[in-house]
Write an enzyme that holds these catalytic residues in place. Sequence first.
Site, PDB file in Angstrom:
ATOM      1  N   ASP A  31       0.833  -1.211   0.000  1.00 42.10           N
ATOM      2  CA  ASP A  31       0.000   0.000   0.000  1.00 42.10           C
ATOM      3  C   ASP A  31       0.870   1.266   0.000  1.00 42.10           C
ATOM      4  OD1 ASP A  31      -2.377   1.347  -0.046  1.00 42.10           O
ATOM      5  OD2 ASP A  31      -2.663   1.306   2.135  1.00 42.10           O
ATOM      6  N   HIS A  48       2.108   3.542  -8.968  1.00 43.38           N
ATOM      7  CA  HIS A  48       1.882   2.114  -9.246  1.00 43.38           C
ATOM      8  C   HIS A  48       3.044   1.546 -10.073  1.00 43.38           C
ATOM      9  CE1 HIS A  48      -1.975   2.366  -7.436  1.00 43.38           C
ATOM     10  NE2 HIS A  48      -2.508   3.136  -8.360  1.00 43.38           N
ATOM     11  N   LEU A 142      10.882 -20.510  -4.824  1.00 39.26           N
ATOM     12  CA  LEU A 142       9.899 -19.632  -4.179  1.00 39.26           C
ATOM     13  C   LEU A 142       8.561 -19.664  -4.919  1.00 39.26           C
ATOM     14  CD1 LEU A 142       9.482 -17.047  -2.171  1.00 39.26           C
ATOM     15  CD2 LEU A 142       9.787 -15.760  -4.276  1.00 39.26           C
TER      16      LEU A 142
END
Length: 251
Positions: A31, A48, A142
């Site tokens: 965020d 963004h 991962l």
Amino acid sequence: MVMKVPFLKNRNEKVHDRKQNIPEHIAIIMDGNGRWAGKRGMPRFAGHKEGLSSVVKIVKAADKCKVKMLTLYTFSTENWKRPKREIDFILKLPKEFLHVYLPDMIANNVRIEAIGNMEELPVSTREAIQFAINSTKDNDGLQLNIALNYGSKQEIMNAMKDMFADILDSKLSLDEVDEQHFSGYLHTAGMPNPDLLIRTGGEKRLSNFLLWQLAYTEFCFTDVLWPDFSEKEFMEALGEYQQRKRRYGGL
Ligand code: IPE
Ligand code: IPE
Ligand code: MG
């Protein structure tokens, strides 16, 4: 004193996970992109875009630390309330990200998965994600879960409906229903619950993220805005996690 997690010079180096207390699964609410841009007099979309570089850094850092699973909250079911231009921009980012970094992910043995309601997404976004999932499905490094158009309440409601349908179809009996069984109907079926949740950007709320799965997760909130979140802050969060004593209601 905060314990430092040593960086591994060699990815094949053996790590004693339990000794170092590395979280197996980290979930992140990324965020603060809009505020990062606003502070610089830039439009929200610039934040963004800048946030993508943090994604790359954190995937690498998590991989280096031998974290097994990383779940990134990319777009929530509530984010449809935003202006269409911003939504369109955000939903193009996964494709942009994967176009540049998928080869790197494949080379690093990363496996990509997605959680959320994919059907409502633009076809090009969906195709890019599906291509990444297919191209990395045999990797066993991962696991990177992209939470896209994800909302926990919707996920739980749909899981309930699917489970009831199986009961009505006599595929499942009411006696068999337990927490583990129910978890199998969620998007996260088969995944371990997050050990650590990090939220950047200063807010202290879950914003409809993994409500069921975070029941016993350790939380780490930071004021750092997502585009400013780097390996240093990630290591600090890991250090904080290492200091926690997880009791699960026991002593
Ligand atoms: C997080 O940053 C990214 C998404 C929710 C898609 P925000 O866009 O929420 O940035 P702030 O919180 O407004 O600064
Ligand atoms: C949460 O951030 C969703 C993502 C990071 C994808 P928001 O910015 O949407 O959350 P609220 O609106 O502050 O709760
Ligand atoms: Mg926000």
